[in-house]
Design a protein around this motif. Structure first.
Motif, PDB file in Angstrom:
ATOM      1  N   ILE A  19      39.928  36.620  15.758  1.00 32.69           N
ATOM      2  CA  ILE A  19      40.683  37.269  14.477  1.00 32.69           C
ATOM      3  C   ILE A  19      41.615  36.226  14.103  1.00 32.69           C
ATOM      4  N   ALA A  20      42.562  35.787  14.800  1.00 29.42           N
ATOM      5  CA  ALA A  20      43.769  35.227  14.561  1.00 29.42           C
ATOM      6  C   ALA A  20      43.248  33.816  13.919  1.00 29.42           C
ATOM      7  N   PRO A  21      42.290  33.007  14.516  1.00 31.83           N
ATOM      8  CA  PRO A  21      41.842  31.769  13.647  1.00 31.83           C
ATOM      9  C   PRO A  21      41.254  31.905  12.337  1.00 31.83           C
ATOM     10  N   MET A  22      40.356  33.017  12.527  1.00 31.73           N
ATOM     11  CA  MET A  22      39.697  33.460  11.131  1.00 31.73           C
ATOM     12  C   MET A  22      40.639  33.891  10.039  1.00 31.73           C
ATOM     13  N   THR A  23      41.900  34.716  10.600  1.00 30.74           N
ATOM     14  CA  THR A  23      42.949  34.990   9.453  1.00 30.74           C
ATOM     15  C   THR A  23      43.597  33.748   8.972  1.00 30.74           C
ATOM     16  N   THR A  24      43.685  32.840   9.726  1.00 32.53           N
ATOM     17  CA  THR A  24      44.070  31.727   9.104  1.00 32.53           C
ATOM     18  C   THR A  24      43.418  30.998   7.985  1.00 32.53           C
ATOM     19  N   GLU A  30      43.217  27.129  -0.667  1.00 34.98           N
ATOM     20  CA  GLU A  30      42.067  26.243  -0.781  1.00 34.98           C
ATOM     21  C   GLU A  30      40.757  26.701  -0.516  1.00 34.98           C
ATOM     22  N   VAL A  31      40.625  27.285   0.907  1.00 37.63           N
ATOM     23  CA  VAL A  31      39.597  27.971   1.187  1.00 37.63           C
ATOM     24  C   VAL A  31      39.042  29.122   0.385  1.00 37.63           C
ATOM     25  N   MET A  32      40.075  30.033  -0.047  1.00 34.51           N
ATOM     26  CA  MET A  32      39.537  31.155  -0.658  1.00 34.51           C
ATOM     27  C   MET A  32      39.473  31.031  -2.291  1.00 34.51           C
ATOM     28  N   ARG A  33      39.924  29.932  -2.700  1.00 34.75           N
ATOM     29  CA  ARG A  33      39.658  29.701  -4.160  1.00 34.75           C
ATOM     30  C   ARG A  33      38.319  30.036  -4.869  1.00 34.75           C
ATOM     31  N   TRP A  34      37.293  29.915  -4.342  1.00 35.24           N
ATOM     32  CA  TRP A  34      36.101  30.221  -4.733  1.00 35.24           C
ATOM     33  C   TRP A  34      35.363  31.345  -4.092  1.00 35.24           C
ATOM     34  N   ARG A  41      43.550  36.408   2.058  1.00 31.44           N
ATOM     35  CA  ARG A  41      43.636  37.431   2.701  1.00 31.44           C
ATOM     36  C   ARG A  41      43.988  37.030   4.022  1.00 31.44           C
ATOM     37  N   ASP A  42      45.730  37.292   3.924  1.00 27.12           N
ATOM     38  CA  ASP A  42      46.446  36.595   4.814  1.00 27.12           C
ATOM     39  C   ASP A  42      46.969  37.682   6.031  1.00 27.12           C
ATOM     40  N   GLN A  43      46.524  38.785   5.907  1.00 29.67           N
ATOM     41  CA  GLN A  43      46.818  39.824   7.202  1.00 29.67           C
ATOM     42  C   GLN A  43      45.621  39.896   8.228  1.00 29.67           C
ATOM     43  N   GLU A  44      46.328  39.902   9.245  1.00 29.52           N
ATOM     44  CA  GLU A  44      45.040  39.735  10.581  1.00 29.52           C
ATOM     45  C   GLU A  44      44.296  41.317  10.317  1.00 29.52           C
ATOM     46  N   GLU A  45      44.770  42.204   9.772  1.00 32.63           N
ATOM     47  CA  GLU A  45      43.949  43.593   9.649  1.00 32.63           C
ATOM     48  C   GLU A  45      42.883  43.561   8.769  1.00 32.63           C
ATOM     49  N   GLN A  46      42.970  42.799   7.527  1.00 34.11           N
ATOM     50  CA  GLN A  46      42.020  42.226   6.765  1.00 34.11           C
ATOM     51  C   GLN A  46      40.886  41.863   7.245  1.00 34.11           C
ATOM     52  N   THR A  47      41.421  40.813   8.295  1.00 35.73           N
ATOM     53  CA  THR A  47      40.178  39.969   8.994  1.00 35.73           C
ATOM     54  C   THR A  47      39.441  40.763   9.959  1.00 35.73           C
ATOM     55  N   ARG A  48      40.380  41.768  10.735  1.00 39.32           N
ATOM     56  CA  ARG A  48      39.586  42.518  11.664  1.00 39.32           C
ATOM     57  C   ARG A  48      38.762  43.379  11.006  1.00 39.32           C
ATOM     58  N   SER A  49      38.992  43.940   9.733  1.00 41.21           N
ATOM     59  CA  SER A  49      38.000  44.934   9.108  1.00 41.21           C
ATOM     60  C   SER A  49      36.701  43.977   8.651  1.00 41.21           C
ATOM     61  N   SER A  50      37.016  43.013   8.257  1.00 42.42           N
ATOM     62  CA  SER A  50      35.945  42.075   7.796  1.00 42.42           C
ATOM     63  C   SER A  50      34.982  42.039   8.898  1.00 42.42           C
ATOM     64  N   LEU A  51      35.565  41.282   9.799  1.00 44.43           N
ATOM     65  CA  LEU A  51      34.739  41.225  11.182  1.00 44.43           C
ATOM     66  C   LEU A  51      33.960  42.354  11.749  1.00 44.43           C
ATOM     67  N   ALA A  52      34.408  43.729  11.576  1.00 49.05           N
ATOM     68  CA  ALA A  52      33.917  44.928  11.983  1.00 49.05           C
ATOM     69  C   ALA A  52      32.759  45.253  11.055  1.00 49.05           C
ATOM     70  N   ARG A 100      31.890  30.030   5.108  1.00 47.34           N
ATOM     71  CA  ARG A 100      33.231  29.686   4.796  1.00 47.34           C
ATOM     72  C   ARG A 100      33.905  28.926   6.171  1.00 47.34           C
ATOM     73  N   LEU A 101      34.289  27.578   5.906  1.00 46.68           N
ATOM     74  CA  LEU A 101      35.013  26.951   7.017  1.00 46.68           C
ATOM     75  C   LEU A 101      36.342  26.328   6.483  1.00 46.68           C
ATOM     76  N   GLY A 102      37.221  26.502   7.736  1.00 50.46           N
ATOM     77  CA  GLY A 102      38.637  25.943   7.426  1.00 50.46           C
ATOM     78  C   GLY A 102      38.369  24.709   7.003  1.00 50.46           C
ATOM     79  N   ARG A 103      39.633  24.264   6.477  1.00 48.78           N
ATOM     80  CA  ARG A 103      39.907  22.999   5.843  1.00 48.78           C
ATOM     81  C   ARG A 103      39.527  21.801   6.781  1.00 48.78           C
TER      82      ARG A 103
END
Length: 177
Positions: A19-24, A30-34, A41-52, A100-103
């Motif tokens: 969750i933490a590295p995916m939130t980063t 630049e990652v989210m540009r496209w 999506r800079d909140q951990e809860e957004q990432t947690r919801s996506s992973l679920a 989607r990969l980190g920079r």
């Protein structure tokens, strides 16, 4: 549990520690540009919801989005995998491959390596006949990955959620390189 190994990567199901590295990754403009309207999506809860939601796809569809881990370091690089593109109803029924990969992981061929494994999984293990990939016009890096996967442009359209122009690429079983 499905795990795919490539020379440099492990594609696996999601863990709490992701969750933490995916939130980063999701919080990088630049990652989210496209992605969608380009919002981070800079909140951990957004990432947690996506992973679920991604894990739920595995239960309902028999496929989903894999966490992409660098085998040499154990770092989470991002994701790749398969999902149903409900956001673009005009292409349904369809299964989409995405990534989607980190920079820090860009420019090394990792997206292609991961996506190739996920594509082979979909066409081979899951017996899918056709897989699409949808890219916003201008996202040349993702379009290069699609070309390397043997995908070809099928049509242009507009993402109804954000109004951005997209191209739909597709590959059919037996036709990917």
């Amino acid at each position: 549990m499905t795990v795919l190994l490539t020379p440099r990567l492990m594609l696996r199901r999601w863990r709490e520690a992701d969750i933490a590295p995916m939130t980063t990754i999701n919080s990088d403009p630049e990652v989210m540009r496209w992605i969608g309207d380009g919002s981070v999506r800079d909140q951990e809860e957004q990432t947690r919801s996506s992973l679920a939601l991604w894990e739920h796809g595995w239960e309902t569809e028999g496929f989903g989005l894999f966490a992409v881990e660098v085998r040499a370091t154990g770092e989470l690089a991002g994701f790749t995998g398969l999902s149903v593109p409900h956001y673009l109803p005009e292409v349904l029924p369809a299964v989409e491959i995405g990534w989607r990969l980190g920079r820090p992981f860009w420019g090394r061929g990792l997206a292609t390596e991961a996506a190739r494994a996920a594509l082979d999984f979909g066409l081979g293990d899951r017996g899918l006949e056709r897989i699409v990939s949808i890219v916003q016009v201008g996202n040349d890096a993702s379009e290069r990955v699609m070309n390397k996967l043997g995908m070809r442009v099928e049509r242009g359209t507009v993402d109804p959620a954000c109004g951005r122009a997209v191209r739909v690429h597709a590959v059919t079983a037996g036709l990917s390189p």
